[in-house]
Write a protein that holds these residues in place. Sequence first.
Motif, mmCIF file in Angstrom:
data_model
loop_
_atom_site.group_PDB
_atom_site.id
_atom_site.type_symbol
_atom_site.label_atom_id
_atom_site.label_comp_id
_atom_site.label_asym_id
_atom_site.label_seq_id
_atom_site.Cartn_x
_atom_site.Cartn_y
_atom_site.Cartn_z
ATOM 1 N N VAL A 129 50.580 41.783 117.600
ATOM 2 C CA VAL A 129 50.038 42.560 118.718
ATOM 3 C C VAL A 129 51.168 43.438 119.247
ATOM 4 O O VAL A 129 52.180 42.928 119.722
ATOM 5 N N PRO A 130 51.033 44.759 119.163
ATOM 6 C CA PRO A 130 52.112 45.643 119.605
ATOM 7 C C PRO A 130 52.308 45.607 121.119
ATOM 8 O O PRO A 130 51.388 45.259 121.863
ATOM 9 N N PHE A 131 53.489 46.004 121.562
ATOM 10 C CA PHE A 131 53.826 45.949 122.979
ATOM 11 C C PHE A 131 52.914 46.832 123.823
ATOM 12 O O PHE A 131 52.675 46.570 124.980
ATOM 13 N N TRP A 132 52.365 47.874 123.244
ATOM 14 C CA TRP A 132 51.534 48.813 123.991
ATOM 15 C C TRP A 132 50.057 48.421 123.988
ATOM 16 O O TRP A 132 49.223 49.128 124.548
ATOM 17 N N ALA A 133 49.723 47.274 123.399
ATOM 18 C CA ALA A 133 48.316 46.887 123.240
ATOM 19 C C ALA A 133 47.615 46.587 124.555
ATOM 20 O O ALA A 133 46.422 46.792 124.686
ATOM 21 N N GLY A 134 48.354 46.103 125.535
ATOM 22 C CA GLY A 134 47.735 45.789 126.818
ATOM 23 C C GLY A 134 46.946 44.484 126.776
ATOM 24 O O GLY A 134 46.891 43.795 125.768
ATOM 25 N N VAL A 135 46.300 44.186 127.884
ATOM 26 C CA VAL A 135 45.532 42.952 128.026
ATOM 27 C C VAL A 135 44.372 42.958 127.028
ATOM 28 O O VAL A 135 43.603 43.924 126.957
ATOM 29 N N ASN A 136 44.269 41.892 126.256
ATOM 30 C CA ASN A 136 43.216 41.740 125.244
ATOM 31 C C ASN A 136 43.191 42.884 124.233
ATOM 32 O O ASN A 136 42.152 43.182 123.646
ATOM 33 N N GLY A 137 44.321 43.557 124.069
ATOM 34 C CA GLY A 137 44.400 44.626 123.075
ATOM 35 C C GLY A 137 43.563 45.850 123.401
ATOM 36 O O GLY A 137 43.196 46.606 122.511
ATOM 37 N N ILE A 138 43.253 46.074 124.664
ATOM 38 C CA ILE A 138 42.364 47.176 125.055
ATOM 39 C C ILE A 138 42.919 48.535 124.616
ATOM 40 O O ILE A 138 42.169 49.413 124.205
ATOM 41 N N ASN A 139 44.233 48.700 124.672
ATOM 42 C CA ASN A 139 44.807 49.990 124.268
ATOM 43 C C ASN A 139 44.682 50.232 122.772
ATOM 44 O O ASN A 139 44.603 51.379 122.341
#
Length: 173
Positions: A129-139
């Motif tokens: 999961v990348p650092f920019w993915a945000g909560v629950n991978g929303i990004n």
Amino acid sequence: MFPHEHLLVALLPVMAYVVVRDRHLPTRAVAFATAVGSQFPDLVDKPLAHQFDVLPSGRVFIHSLPFALPIAVIILTYGWYTDRPRVSGAFVSAYLLHLGGDTYQRLLVGEIPSDLLWPFAAAQSRPKVPFWAGVNGINVRFWSIFSVAVLATTLIVVVRDVWGQVSNYRSEE
């Protein structure tokens, strides 16, 4: 790098070249090609890696020189053939500057990152999961939707252009 950083790293040299050479700002076509080229590797690789789990990392495939160089040659050849070397050159410059922007720290110390040589070298390990993915991978989901929209629009533009070129070629015969 973030998308806006990739855009600036690509747009500033292209603008400087056009302003110095032609003494005017880039055309819309050159600006569009630069913008798409600056994001192209991430538009393809990030969704394939983080949304669809097809790639081992968001920095392989289109980020890799074994794929990037043939793509660049095809685009430059098409630009030359259609008498639009500036547009194709802007895309390719932005595309290659993206690769340099992602790897410049290692390149400056004389290392060639393995991502640039994928699939001939193993991809650098990164968090799933990348650092920019945000909560629950929303990004990741937003980026994937954005990627599909930009790539679909670009594909429509390219297909219409190729179709127009083929039609012009046929009418000249």
